[in-house]
Design a protein around this motif. Structure first.
Motif, PDB file in Angstrom:
ATOM      1  N   THR A  51       0.810  -1.217   0.000  1.00 55.75           N
ATOM      2  CA  THR A  51       0.000   0.000   0.000  1.00 55.75           C
ATOM      3  C   THR A  51       0.847   1.272   0.000  1.00 55.75           C
ATOM      4  O   THR A  51       0.553   2.189  -0.773  1.00 55.75           O
TER       5      THR A  51
ATOM      6  N   GLU B 161       0.504   4.325  -2.842  1.00 52.84           N
ATOM      7  CA  GLU B 161       0.219   5.710  -2.492  1.00 52.84           C
ATOM      8  C   GLU B 161       1.367   6.638  -2.901  1.00 52.84           C
ATOM      9  O   GLU B 161       1.136   7.756  -3.360  1.00 52.84           O
TER      10      GLU B 161
ATOM     11  N   TYR C 193      -6.703  -0.987  -5.058  1.00 52.42           N
ATOM     12  CA  TYR C 193      -6.097  -1.685  -3.931  1.00 52.42           C
ATOM     13  C   TYR C 193      -7.144  -1.907  -2.854  1.00 52.42           C
ATOM     14  O   TYR C 193      -8.323  -1.583  -3.067  1.00 52.42           O
ATOM     15  N   GLY C 194      -6.729  -2.449  -1.745  1.00 51.23           N
ATOM     16  CA  GLY C 194      -7.654  -2.847  -0.696  1.00 51.23           C
ATOM     17  C   GLY C 194      -8.528  -1.743  -0.135  1.00 51.23           C
ATOM     18  O   GLY C 194      -9.582  -2.014   0.419  1.00 51.23           O
ATOM     19  N   LYS C 195      -8.130  -0.482  -0.302  1.00 50.29           N
ATOM     20  CA  LYS C 195      -8.924   0.631   0.225  1.00 50.29           C
ATOM     21  C   LYS C 195     -10.092   1.019  -0.671  1.00 50.29           C
ATOM     22  O   LYS C 195     -10.956   1.778  -0.270  1.00 50.29           O
ATOM     23  N   ASN C 196     -10.112   0.490  -1.906  1.00 50.38           N
ATOM     24  CA  ASN C 196     -11.205   0.805  -2.833  1.00 50.38           C
ATOM     25  C   ASN C 196     -12.463   0.044  -2.449  1.00 50.38           C
ATOM     26  O   ASN C 196     -12.393  -1.126  -2.065  1.00 50.38           O
ATOM     27  N   THR C 197     -13.618   0.694  -2.635  1.00 49.17           N
ATOM     28  CA  THR C 197     -14.877  -0.037  -2.594  1.00 49.17           C
ATOM     29  C   THR C 197     -15.036  -0.729  -3.936  1.00 49.17           C
ATOM     30  O   THR C 197     -14.341  -0.390  -4.914  1.00 49.17           O
TER      31      THR C 197
ATOM     32  N   SER D 233      -5.017  -7.479  -5.559  1.00 46.00           N
ATOM     33  CA  SER D 233      -6.318  -6.955  -5.993  1.00 46.00           C
ATOM     34  C   SER D 233      -6.519  -7.101  -7.492  1.00 46.00           C
ATOM     35  O   SER D 233      -7.648  -7.136  -7.968  1.00 46.00           O
TER      36      SER D 233
END
Length: 195
Positions: free
Chosen positions: A85, A89, A113-117, A142
Motif C-alpha cells: 500500500t 500511495e 487496492y484494498g482501500k477501494n470499494t 487486488s
C-alpha cells in the motif's frame, strides 16, 4: 545510514519486511495490539526504486504532430503492479506531481487496492478502459483475477509477490482477447536484494 533490525516471528515475515525495505520503506512501529507496523520512507520524500518506475512511465511519452500542425503528447496506457500500500500511495502521489519537461504532460492516475470499494474499483476500470486514465497502479493481490485491462500493453512490476499464480494472473490482465499490441512486461529489481 539507518540501522535496521528486522523483528519477525518467522522467515516469511522477514521476507515481507525485506521486500518493504527494498521498495524504500521500513517498519518503524507497532500499534497498540502489537501486530501492525507503521511504515515510513527510509529517505524522506524519495524512493530510488519507485522514482525509477516513475521515470520509466514518463519516458514512454511521445510527441505527435497532427496534420493540422497541432502537437500532442501521447502517453501509452500502463499498468503498474505493486505489492505494498505505501508503494501504491507513493506512486500515485509522485506520478500526479511529477515535474514535467518540455514535450511532456502530467499523467492521469487511477489506483486499485484494498482501500477501494467495489464501486470505486469498477469506476476506475471503466475510466481506464475508456482512455480517461493513463496509468493504473494496482495491488498485485487486488488485480489478479477477472479484470480485463487489455487497453494497456505495458505492465511494470515495482515489487513482486512470491506467488507464481498471482504473477501469472496479473500478467493475464493485459494479455486478454482483444489485445492489439505486443505486451511488454518490465520488472524493477534492486541489485543484491530480496528482489
Amino acid at each position: 545510514n539507518i540501522a535496521l533490525q528486522t523483528v519477525a516471528q518467522n522467515a516469511l515475515v522477514k521476507l515481507l519486511r525485506l521486500g518493504q525495505i527494498t521498495a524504500g520503506f521500513f517498519p518503524d512501529s507497532i500499534d497498540e495490539e502489537g501486530s501492525e507496523w507503521g511504515i515510513q520512507l527510509i529517505e524522506p520524500g524519495k524512493s530510488p526504486k519507485l522514482d525509477a518506475v516513475i521515470e520509466e512511465v514518463y519516458s514512454r511519452q511521445t510527441l505527435r504532430i497532427h496534420d493540422d500542425g497541432r502537437l500532442e503528447v501521447e502517453q501509452p496506457p500502463i499498468i503498474i503492479f505493486s505489492r505494498f500500500t505505501p508503494e501504491i500511495e507513493y506512486l500515485r502521489s509522485k506520478l500526479q506531481s511529477y515535474s514535467v519537461s518540455v514535450g511532456q504532460r502530467l499523467v492521469s492516475v487511477g489506483v486499485i487496492y484494498g482501500k477501494n470499494t467495489e464501486k470505486e474499483t469498477d469506476r476506475v476500470i471503466t475510466e481506464f478502459q475508456a482512455g480517461n486514465i493513463d496509468v493504473l497502479v494496482i495491488n498485485t493481490a487486488s488485480g489478479k483475477f477477472g479484470l480485463n485491462l487489455q487497453r494497456a500493453y505495458i505492465a511494470i512490476y515495482s515489487s513482486n509477490d512470491y506467488s507464481l499464480e498471482k504473477r501469472d494472473q496479473s500478467e493475464a490482465r493485459v494479455r486478454r482477447d482483444g489485445q492489439r499490441n505486443n505486451v511488454e512486461i518490465i520488472d524493477f529489481c534492486c541489485e543484491r536484494s530480496i528482489d
